[in-house]
Design a protein around this motif. Sequence first.
Motif, PDB file in Angstrom:
ATOM      1  N   HIS A  57       1.437 -33.863 -17.199  1.00 17.95           N
ATOM      2  CA  HIS A  57       1.273 -34.924 -17.926  1.00 17.95           C
ATOM      3  C   HIS A  57       1.086 -36.681 -17.675  1.00 17.95           C
ATOM      4  O   HIS A  57       0.598 -36.887 -18.244  1.00 17.95           O
ATOM      5  N   TYR A  58      -0.494 -36.366 -16.539  1.00 15.16           N
ATOM      6  CA  TYR A  58      -0.726 -37.120 -16.744  1.00 15.16           C
ATOM      7  C   TYR A  58      -1.145 -37.334 -17.437  1.00 15.16           C
ATOM      8  O   TYR A  58      -1.864 -38.739 -17.411  1.00 15.16           O
ATOM      9  N   HIS A  59      -2.393 -36.653 -18.465  1.00 17.24           N
ATOM     10  CA  HIS A  59      -3.148 -36.670 -19.004  1.00 17.24           C
ATOM     11  C   HIS A  59      -2.548 -36.176 -20.502  1.00 17.24           C
ATOM     12  O   HIS A  59      -2.513 -36.987 -21.344  1.00 17.24           O
ATOM     13  N   LEU A  60      -1.206 -36.181 -20.701  1.00 12.92           N
ATOM     14  CA  LEU A  60      -0.217 -35.395 -21.712  1.00 12.92           C
ATOM     15  C   LEU A  60       0.368 -36.317 -22.163  1.00 12.92           C
ATOM     16  O   LEU A  60       1.501 -36.045 -22.649  1.00 12.92           O
ATOM     17  N   TRP A  61       1.406 -37.469 -21.444  1.00 15.02           N
ATOM     18  CA  TRP A  61       1.751 -38.917 -20.736  1.00 15.02           C
ATOM     19  C   TRP A  61       2.676 -38.578 -22.699  1.00 15.02           C
ATOM     20  O   TRP A  61       4.126 -38.977 -22.682  1.00 15.02           O
ATOM     21  N   GLU A  62       1.284 -39.342 -22.880  1.00 14.88           N
ATOM     22  CA  GLU A  62       2.172 -39.785 -24.407  1.00 14.88           C
ATOM     23  C   GLU A  62       2.623 -38.703 -24.963  1.00 14.88           C
ATOM     24  O   GLU A  62       3.597 -39.935 -26.071  1.00 14.88           O
ATOM     25  N   GLN A  63       2.654 -37.841 -25.631  1.00 15.22           N
ATOM     26  CA  GLN A  63       2.768 -36.303 -26.114  1.00 15.22           C
ATOM     27  C   GLN A  63       4.806 -36.320 -25.466  1.00 15.22           C
ATOM     28  O   GLN A  63       5.477 -35.775 -26.079  1.00 15.22           O
ATOM     29  N   ASP A  64       4.459 -36.595 -23.982  1.00 11.65           N
ATOM     30  CA  ASP A  64       5.676 -36.254 -23.260  1.00 11.65           C
ATOM     31  C   ASP A  64       7.041 -37.678 -24.259  1.00 11.65           C
ATOM     32  O   ASP A  64       8.027 -37.897 -24.302  1.00 11.65           O
ATOM     33  N   LEU A  65       6.083 -39.041 -24.161  1.00 16.35           N
ATOM     34  CA  LEU A  65       7.126 -40.359 -24.201  1.00 16.35           C
ATOM     35  C   LEU A  65       7.632 -39.738 -26.142  1.00 16.35           C
ATOM     36  O   LEU A  65       8.537 -40.266 -26.056  1.00 16.35           O
ATOM     37  N   ASP A  66       6.820 -39.443 -26.704  1.00 19.08           N
ATOM     38  CA  ASP A  66       6.743 -39.683 -27.898  1.00 19.08           C
ATOM     39  C   ASP A  66       8.318 -38.000 -28.294  1.00 19.08           C
ATOM     40  O   ASP A  66       9.067 -38.344 -29.300  1.00 19.08           O
ATOM     41  N   LEU A  67       8.179 -37.011 -27.346  1.00 29.20           N
ATOM     42  CA  LEU A  67       9.086 -35.911 -27.466  1.00 29.20           C
ATOM     43  C   LEU A  67      10.610 -36.763 -27.645  1.00 29.20           C
ATOM     44  O   LEU A  67      12.043 -36.493 -27.937  1.00 29.20           O
ATOM     45  N   ILE A  68      10.758 -38.015 -26.345  1.00 26.32           N
ATOM     46  CA  ILE A  68      11.685 -38.324 -25.970  1.00 26.32           C
ATOM     47  C   ILE A  68      12.514 -39.443 -27.051  1.00 26.32           C
ATOM     48  O   ILE A  68      13.804 -39.538 -27.394  1.00 26.32           O
ATOM     49  N   ARG A  69      11.291 -39.739 -27.051  1.00 32.09           N
ATOM     50  CA  ARG A  69      11.724 -40.982 -28.368  1.00 32.09           C
ATOM     51  C   ARG A  69      12.001 -39.959 -29.250  1.00 32.09           C
ATOM     52  O   ARG A  69      13.121 -40.790 -30.734  1.00 32.09           O
ATOM     53  N   ASP A  70      11.013 -38.946 -29.926  1.00 27.59           N
ATOM     54  CA  ASP A  70      12.185 -38.422 -31.722  1.00 27.59           C
ATOM     55  C   ASP A  70      13.003 -37.557 -31.092  1.00 27.59           C
ATOM     56  O   ASP A  70      13.711 -36.801 -31.661  1.00 27.59           O
ATOM     57  N   GLY A  71      13.347 -37.251 -29.921  1.00 26.61           N
ATOM     58  CA  GLY A  71      15.159 -36.924 -29.859  1.00 26.61           C
ATOM     59  C   GLY A  71      16.446 -37.822 -29.385  1.00 26.61           C
ATOM     60  O   GLY A  71      16.925 -37.465 -29.068  1.00 26.61           O
ATOM     61  N   ASN A  72      15.726 -38.842 -29.581  1.00 23.78           N
ATOM     62  CA  ASN A  72      16.735 -39.866 -30.340  1.00 23.78           C
ATOM     63  C   ASN A  72      17.286 -40.748 -28.513  1.00 23.78           C
ATOM     64  O   ASN A  72      18.192 -40.686 -28.671  1.00 23.78           O
ATOM     65  N   PHE A  73      16.487 -40.149 -27.200  1.00 20.95           N
ATOM     66  CA  PHE A  73      17.346 -40.546 -25.950  1.00 20.95           C
ATOM     67  C   PHE A  73      16.964 -42.194 -26.047  1.00 20.95           C
ATOM     68  O   PHE A  73      15.492 -42.056 -26.989  1.00 20.95           O
ATOM     69  N   ASP A  74      17.178 -42.636 -25.576  1.00 21.98           N
ATOM     70  CA  ASP A  74      17.213 -44.221 -25.030  1.00 21.98           C
ATOM     71  C   ASP A  74      16.779 -44.279 -23.827  1.00 21.98           C
ATOM     72  O   ASP A  74      15.726 -45.515 -23.856  1.00 21.98           O
TER      73      ASP A  74
END
Length: 437
Positions: A57-74
């Motif tokens: 996640h240290y390097h892949l945090w941007e795609q992980d945050l995209d997953l949270i946003r795209d999952g409609n989480f707040d």
Amino acid sequence: MPTRADFPEGFLFGVSTAAYQIEGSRFGGAGSSHWDTFAATPGNVTNAEGGSVACDHYHLWEQDLDLIRDGNFDAYRFSTSWARVMPDGETVNPEGLDFYDRLVDGMVARGLVPSLTLYHWDLPSALAVQGGWANRDIAARFADYARAVMARIGDRVVMTATLNEPWCVAWLSHFLGIHAPGLRDIRAAAHAMHHTLLAHGTAVQALRADGHKNLGIVLNFETAHPASRSADDMAAAARQDAIYNRWFIEAVTGAGYPGPALQGLRPHMPDGWEADMDLIAAPIDWIGVNHYTRALYRATNGPWPAGEAVPGPLPKTQLGWEIRPEGLFEFLLRVGQQAKGVPVYVTENGMAWDDRVLDGHVSDDIRQGYIRDHLTAALGAIKAGVDLRGFFQWSLLDNYEWSHGYGPRFGIVHVDYETQKRTPKGSYLMLRDALSR
């Protein structure tokens, strides 16, 4: 399946993770934590697996945050790593704070509410060799760490927890020996049971002095039922309930430590512990409830607490944890009554399963049912009058599951640990749909 429309306006839906379980401890100038050394000691962790890479996640945090946003989480509940921020437990590592600065900026840019947990179990090894949570000095060191983190990112963090699951930090780790530092010593456990809460109170006091608001703590609760209706089994379950569930919530709400737990721990408590109780009970702004399962206890002839868990009859997860959604409802009511006037959040709830990717998809019907049932239980608690403000799913990603290594999968997103490929599971897609309505 409950949808967003079933919950009160403004209710927060989020996902949770923990730094050591996903980031990769070998990156970004992080120091050794007691989990690194615990995992490197034969017999402690399945396959001697550690968190040096984890989910990167240290390097892949941007795609992980995209997953949270795209999952409609707040919201995103994350933790900062003490060993990353202060590799020696005291000296700030600028590279570590820079990472969390970028991470929180990324949340804000995606419209996510940053929910911080300051300690999710990665104690710097330099402090561990000084006694760690068994040493009273840990409270002051933790307050220094909390102030350093919040001075950097506290202007954007919306809610902050001091500790995650102090029962695990203290009892599971110092009495049962299952988590780092792996001690089985009642005196060390008694000290840690108190010093975790002293650290919480000391940090709350320090952060309030610095002007920070919306401070809380995350506690885990596990139903303790007797294995039979015998008086001995009922007493054994009551002792476990006092140690696991009552100790922390009653102390932080000003009721002190429960008698059935002090019966065994009092002779081993730190000198003068009673004088700390007012600080421990300093007002907080919210309480996090983590709940997964229940356990059945039967009495034993051994020393205090003279009880042991036995398998129960309910359906079980990959880790053998019974699935009982009623427990979440019961604890939400219990916490709401114990901490009157304090908003409550479900900060963790989820289940492990041996999920596999087949033809690019992960079908996790059992987890989907688990989520439906627990959201329904949370909704029932709201209808019963609990001031429940949010629900965070554990976990966003499959990750390092502590002493179990990388076998159990709790994520709503599958992680291939060889390639770091993320694959949203059926549960992610179900929640994405439910949160769009």
